[in-house]
Design an enzyme around this catalytic site. Sequence first.
Site, PDB file in Angstrom:
ATOM      1  CG  ASP A  54       4.113  -4.194  14.271  1.00  0.00           C
ATOM      2  OD1 ASP A  54       2.916  -4.564  14.355  1.00  0.00           O
ATOM      3  OD2 ASP A  54       5.049  -4.997  14.100  1.00  0.00           O
ATOM      4  CB  ALA A  70       4.481 -15.447  12.093  1.00  0.00           C
ATOM      5  CB  CYS A 101      27.038   4.299   0.988  1.00  0.00           C
ATOM      6  SG  CYS A 101      27.947   3.912   2.499  1.00  0.00           S
ATOM      7  CB  CYS A 118      31.715   2.533   2.033  1.00  0.00           C
ATOM      8  SG  CYS A 118      30.685   1.571   3.147  1.00  0.00           S
TER       9      CYS A 118
HETATM   10  N1  GUN Z   1       6.825  -8.010  12.896  1.00  0.00           N
HETATM   11  C1  GUN Z   1       7.407  -9.123  12.409  1.00  0.00           C
HETATM   12  N2  GUN Z   1       6.490 -10.109  12.231  1.00  0.00           N
HETATM   13  C2  GUN Z   1       5.309  -9.601  12.623  1.00  0.00           C
HETATM   14  C3  GUN Z   1       3.974 -10.148  12.671  1.00  0.00           C
HETATM   15  O1  GUN Z   1       3.724 -11.301  12.310  1.00  0.00           O
HETATM   16  N3  GUN Z   1       3.002  -9.310  13.117  1.00  0.00           N
HETATM   17  C4  GUN Z   1       3.265  -8.020  13.507  1.00  0.00           C
HETATM   18  N4  GUN Z   1       2.254  -7.260  13.914  1.00  0.00           N
HETATM   19  N5  GUN Z   1       4.500  -7.497  13.485  1.00  0.00           N
HETATM   20  C5  GUN Z   1       5.499  -8.280  13.045  1.00  0.00           C
HETATM   21 ZN    ZN Z   2      28.622   1.741   2.362  1.00  0.00          ZN
END
Ligand code: GUN
Ligand code: ZN
Length: 484
Positions: A90, A193, A278, A281
């Site tokens: 990201d 978003a 899991c 647990c």
């Molecule tokens: N991580 C959570 N929401 C977003 C987003 O809208 N854009 C980016 N780049 N990363 C995110």
């Molecule tokens: Zn578990």
Amino acid sequence: MTISFEVAHTDIMGRVGRLRVGDRTVRTPALLPVYNPHLQIVKTSEMARMGAEAIITNAYSLSRSQEFRERAAYEGLHRLLDFEGVIMTDSGSFQLSVYGDIEITNQETLAWQQEIESDIIVPLDIPTHPDAPRDQAESDLHTTLARLREATALYGEGGRVAGPVQGGSFPDLREAAGRQVRAMGFSFCPVGAVVPLMENYRYAELVTVVLAAKRGIGAGACVHLFGAGHPMVFALAAAMGCDVFDSAAYALAAREGRYLTPDGTLHLNELHDLPCACAVCRGYTAREMSDAEDREHLLAHHNLAVSFAEIAKVRHAIYEGTLWDLVDARCRSHPALLKGYRALLGRTGDLEVSDPVSKRRFFYRGSESCARTEVMRYHRLIARLQIGRRCLVAMAPHPPHGFDEVLLFRPPFGPYPQALSETFPIGQSEIPAWDPDMVRSGCAGIRSLVESHPDSTLTVWCTSRWAPFLREELPGIEVVCGDI
Ligand code: GUN
Ligand code: ZN
């Protein structure tokens, strides 16, 4: 290297598919755990053992890391993180939306992510807060699209760059954004978003925004729901056609002692038992886990394990054609999710296109089931039935003779000819004792029959118990009681 996506099975708008990134493949729906090399709460080897075929990490924090910056550039991400699968990075846009300002340009982040050999690169999109006014959403979207254009100019159309879809809370902007991102050649499209909507349980708005984006994107691209990491939303999101999720939730929750389940979040302190299969647990009691020195790691492991199990469950449901059942079950665990579910049911027009015409079963689960795709489609199919001039709908046993056609009745669908009694959905539907909601829905089927067959006359044969109700629901149609 390019990104491509193919779909093998669908249910509602959900898909089981394959995302190919260069020579790496990820089965979808997929969960990408967020991996932070500074914390390493769960190691990448452990993630891979749990079934992670892809992970996501933050390129911006790597670029600012004393510890990892040089190694990332020198070794590449796969060696640095010791992970063979797909690594998505990201850009730092999320930091932008949370902290306001970040010190990197679009071109810089693109070059950096390229340099560290990220498989899926995210440009510096601008996440618009869901409460932002329209002019803000428009100008943010304008900037985002310009940055995506810049990315395609640098790396060519359909490269390994993701095309985030923004547009705030405005469905028309989301739809236009989706269409433009696809037109630019992106085949991996994160819907951005939406974290504030999920954090605040605004699921009905989430459904509106995601479906709008999907209308623009179309069926051909892989859709990532940015920041969706709680297992309770996977079924609903998959039903809207989201193929990829990413989870920081497993680690954030673990830090605060929270135990994720597909029905919601519990606090470790309030648990008497650990209701999960899991390894953690089954190996610890709630008390032992709570007191353990590595509590955070144990909890994170569990949180991730249930998240992967839920993804598997979603995939299985899509294969089986029972995704509505899973959505229904999950969305009853919280009233806000139920609102999201109902918002989805309000958009069956969007969903029907991809929903299979035949499935394994139709299980009636209360009034929500009346709005399902299968019911809406059946009500339209009724218009194409060939029926005689004098037609009886038999809702009670021993119907009288003398009609050209006797149709049977199965709520919530409505009237059907004997010939359809073995076909989907009539033959595969599990219906409990009749209730007013399902009969009302069946009456909509009867009205559809009447409206589409103006040359036929229709009589309804029923028990005295239902007669008053049917006369209300079927004005102008003859209703005759069979038991008085
Ligand atoms: N991580 C959570 N929401 C977003 C987003 O809208 N854009 C980016 N780049 N990363 C995110
Ligand atoms: Zn578990």
